[in-house]
Design a protein around this motif. Structure first.
Motif, PDB file in Angstrom:
ATOM      1  N   ASP A  26      52.359  63.716  63.932  1.00  0.00           N
ATOM      2  CA  ASP A  26      52.180  65.485  64.055  1.00  0.00           C
ATOM      3  C   ASP A  26      51.296  64.630  63.165  1.00  0.00           C
ATOM      4  N   GLY A  27      50.693  65.929  62.688  1.00  0.00           N
ATOM      5  CA  GLY A  27      49.071  66.532  61.940  1.00  0.00           C
ATOM      6  C   GLY A  27      48.417  65.463  61.796  1.00  0.00           C
ATOM      7  N   ARG A  75      59.534  55.093  74.956  1.00  0.00           N
ATOM      8  CA  ARG A  75      59.441  56.400  75.354  1.00  0.00           C
ATOM      9  C   ARG A  75      57.789  56.523  76.497  1.00  0.00           C
ATOM     10  N   GLY A  76      57.734  54.809  77.255  1.00  0.00           N
ATOM     11  CA  GLY A  76      56.328  55.630  78.566  1.00  0.00           C
ATOM     12  C   GLY A  76      55.414  56.282  77.845  1.00  0.00           C
ATOM     13  N   ALA A  77      54.961  56.928  78.246  1.00  0.00           N
ATOM     14  CA  ALA A  77      53.815  57.840  78.443  1.00  0.00           C
ATOM     15  C   ALA A  77      54.315  59.187  77.479  1.00  0.00           C
ATOM     16  N   ASP A  78      54.961  59.350  77.125  1.00  0.00           N
ATOM     17  CA  ASP A  78      55.793  60.489  76.378  1.00  0.00           C
ATOM     18  C   ASP A  78      55.574  60.083  74.797  1.00  0.00           C
ATOM     19  N   CYS A  79      53.771  60.674  74.874  1.00  0.00           N
ATOM     20  CA  CYS A  79      53.436  60.188  73.810  1.00  0.00           C
ATOM     21  C   CYS A  79      52.926  61.622  73.686  1.00  0.00           C
ATOM     22  N   PRO A  80      52.823  63.195  72.976  1.00  0.00           N
ATOM     23  CA  PRO A  80      52.095  64.003  73.209  1.00  0.00           C
ATOM     24  C   PRO A  80      51.277  64.735  72.159  1.00  0.00           C
ATOM     25  N   LYS A  83      48.416  61.985  73.963  1.00  0.00           N
ATOM     26  CA  LYS A  83      47.493  63.041  74.907  1.00  0.00           C
ATOM     27  C   LYS A  83      46.863  64.047  74.529  1.00  0.00           C
ATOM     28  N   ARG A  84      47.064  64.608  73.291  1.00  0.00           N
ATOM     29  CA  ARG A  84      46.684  65.919  73.579  1.00  0.00           C
ATOM     30  C   ARG A  84      45.338  65.549  72.357  1.00  0.00           C
ATOM     31  N   LEU A  85      45.334  64.745  71.816  1.00  0.00           N
ATOM     32  CA  LEU A  85      43.493  63.938  71.054  1.00  0.00           C
ATOM     33  C   LEU A  85      43.263  63.459  72.230  1.00  0.00           C
ATOM     34  N   LEU A  86      43.295  62.590  73.240  1.00  0.00           N
ATOM     35  CA  LEU A  86      42.880  62.180  74.329  1.00  0.00           C
ATOM     36  C   LEU A  86      42.290  63.206  75.182  1.00  0.00           C
TER      37      LEU A  86
END
Length: 222
Positions: A26-27, A75-80, A83-86
């Motif tokens: 985070d951050g 966690r697979g695709a659980d990387c918020p 994803k937010r950056l991309l």
């Protein structure tokens, strides 16, 4: 949890390589232009899983996110945060051969990566006097940096990545800002920057076409 290691650089102090399990912290602020690359189990996005996403703000350091599938305890695709950056429309994602990376990121994480810049496309638009458009060649010729490709074909799906693997992964993003600066200057000089930008805007669609099977035969072929 993550681990930090320091790798030697050609000149100056050591490079910090931070390995993050599952997601960026985070951050974390990586600035307006972020160099991005991926490591996978192979080159078929339908078959071969995404294992690592490496990023750099151009400050000489790298952040590597290890993507572990749920069946292996991850966690697979659980990387918020990743994803937010991309997908951040205000943050440029800088790749070398973005066509593959945007496709595998769409397939594995379900995101459309944009906006995008690609040093391979830029090189092909302005360096028509050579067929050497690989990252290793471009960095040597335009930036004066030598990188090793020794770990390219190693096992990126291993539970624990080696320091050598992480150093290799980081080397693919650490110098992209400097390379883009050189190539952008050449694009401006040759009057092809606008054309390059049109190509970059198309890359997310090109990746989606590849995933739909329009890579062979190419939909743009006769």
């Amino acid at each position: 949890m993550g681990r930090t290691l320091f790798a030697p650089r050609p000149t100056g102090p050591g490079t910090m390589i931070k390995l993050h399990k599952h997601d960026l912290p985070d951050g974390l602020d990586l600035g307006p232009v972020v160099a991005v690359d991926t490591e996978t189990m192979g080159l078929n996005p339908h078959r071969d899983r995404l294992c690592l996403v490496q990023l750099s703000s151009g400050d000489g350091n790298a952040h590597c996110v290890q993507i572990v599938p749920e069946r292996l305890g991850g966690r697979g695709a659980d990387c918020p945060n990743l994803k937010r950056l991309l997908t951040d429309p205000e943050q440029i994602k800088l790749f070398h051969f973005a066509r593959f990376d945007v496709a595998i990121l769409r397939q594995a994480l379900g995101v459309e990566v944009a906006p995008v810049r690609c040093t391979k496309i830029a090189a092909k638009l302005v360096r028509t006097f050579t067929e050497r458009h690989g990252l290793k060649d471009l960095l040597r010729e335009l930036v004066g940096v030598e990188i090793s490709k020794q770990q390219q074909s190693s096992d990126w799906g291993a539970a624990e990545l080696t320091p050598e693997q992480l150093a290799y992964a980081a080397s693919d993003v650490l110098h992209l800002h400097a390379l883009w600066d050189r190539l952008e200057g050449l694009l401006r000089r040759e009057g092809r920057l606008e054309l390059a930008e049109a190509c970059f805007r198309f890359l997310p669609a090109r990746g989606q076409l590849d995933l739909l099977g329009y890579d062979e035969p190419d939909i743009f072929d006769h």
